[in-house]
Motif scaffolding. Structure first.
Motif: not given
Length: 425
Positions: A380-389
């Motif tokens: 969840n943190r990775a999805v939130e931080e990666d704006k290009n994903w």
């Protein structure tokens, strides 16, 4: 007055300078197409050079995808001491002879093992592993065994043991071994990676037939279906269907998880379980990066494997029914590893010196539950931080499409309402 008029010589020199200027202008006009052509050639050369440099950079990034981004020195700088043709960025798990005849040396060794079977094994499951491996070796599989109980010497009496690769690390899990010894650059020569548990019955399984079905169906991630009478069945999608060759989804109205034709995510579709997954080369490249180095039990990862399916997980992930296995559900990791001990493999109960009865299975489950929560938080943190994903799962695409259709219908409705109001005035 004579002094005011220019002489004949002055007029001649003036005319000569004028003619020279005109000729110079004409010659400069003649040179302009040549200059334009030269500029065009230079631009093309610059573009080609830049493009080649870009492609070379992309090739190097693909060839060495696991370099840390924080390192300031580029990969090609680290390798500049070597001629390009001598660089071999990949390896394999094939055993090599210490010597060979001149004939074989001149011909080289043809690589025939294009698939890999990797399993964590303990001595308690030796007979079952023996039966399993003997199913795969005739199909030209390379076999690597991860000995989690520290007992390797007692495997040498098996005829095929010297043909397998043995790695020993006490009380380590399948995902711990896979992260450290199945790096994509090491297993890139293999078309498919079978990362299986040791407690699987394979009486009704043929690896060659299985792979033919997988290739025909275009499955990047798959698993054999489970016999309905298997000891442990956690998700109904993994249960064998008698009427199908393979299936990609399950329909189930029982329990909390309702699976229908509208379901677009795991465990209703796009799902395999962690006991017997099979990965294509590309899918394993992605999966290896998904495995967390410190979360060794792998809980929660099966719900995210579909993101590594190289496309729509509802189409690229499937269960093969024609070739199925029996899951015995025998848990031995965490025990002593010796069959003659009285402690039960199922209970995992051991006695420590100076301490009350200690249940290792309970501790392992507690650790696994903590890892599951940690993995979810990281995702969840990775999805939130990666704006290009971008979430390319079919369910997300459908949700976006439905939102767009809703907005479009809302706009149309408002326009029609406005038009009706105007006409009634």
């Amino acid at each position: 007055m004579e002094h005011d008029l220019p002489s004949v010589k002055s007029w001649r020199s003036l005319v000569k300078r004028r003619n020279n200027a005109q000729e110079g202008g004409k010659s400069s006009w003649k040179m302009k197409p040549v200059m334009a052509l030269m500029c065009t050639v230079l631009l093309i050369f610059w573009y080609k050079t830049t493009n080649i440099q870009y492609e070379q950079t992309q090739f190097e990034e693909t060839d060495y995808p696991f370099e840390m981004a924080k390192e300031s020195e580029p990969v090609n700088e680290k390798l500049k001491g070597l001629p390009f043709g001598i660089i071999q960025p990949r390896s394999d798990l094939e055993l090599k002879p210490l010597w060979s005849s001149n004939t074989l040396r001149s011909k080289g060794r043809e690589l025939t093992n294009r698939n890999l079977l990797a399993m964590p094994v303990g001595l308690k499951q030796k007979d079952n592993v023996d039966a399993l491996v003997q199913k795969f070796l005739p199909a030209n599989f390379t076999v690597i065994l991860f000995h989690y109980d520290g007992n390797m010497d007692q495997w040498w009496d098996l005829e095929w043991s010297s043909k397998a690769i043995h790695i020993v690390a006490h009380n380590q899990t399948k995902w711990w071994f896979a992260k450290r010894f199945l790096h994509p650059d090491i297993v890139s020569i293999y078309d498919y990676v079978f990362l299986w548990d040791e407690d699987l019955g394979v009486e009704n399984f043929n690896p060659q037939k299985y792979l033919r079905i997988v290739k025909a169906a275009g499955l990047e991630i798959s698993q054999p279906a489970l016999h309905p009478n298997s000891t442990e069945v956690h998700h109904r999608i993994t249960v064998r269907s008698r009427t199908k060759v393979f299936h990609r989804r399950v329909y189930d109205s029982r329990g909390n998880m309702k699976c229908s034709n509208a379901s677009e995510g795991p465990p209703c579709t796009g799902f395999v379980e962690g006991m017997a997954p099979v990965f294509s080369r590309s899918a394993w490249f992605c999966t290896w990066n998904l495995i967390q180095n410190d979360l060794v039990h792998g809980w929660g990862m099966d719900m995210k494997l579909g993101y590594c399916a190289q496309g729509d997980r509802s189409k690229k992930v499937g269960i093969v029914d024609n070739e199925y296995i029996f899951h015995q559900g025998i848990q031995t990791l965490g025990g002593s590893g010796y069959p003659d001990k009285k402690n039960s493999a199922r209970s995992g109960v051991n006695r420590r010196r100076g301490s009350p009865t200690f249940d290792s299975r309970t501790e392992i489950r507690r650790q696994s539950t903590w890892e599951l929560q940690t993995f979810k938080e990281r995702w969840n943190r990775a999805v939130e931080e990666d704006k290009n994903w971008v979430d390319r799962s079919s369910s997300t695409r459908n949700r976006i499409s439905n939102n767009r259709r809703f907005k479009r219908s809302s706009v149309i409705s408002s326009l029609l309402q406005r038009h009706t109001e105007e006409t009634t005035r």
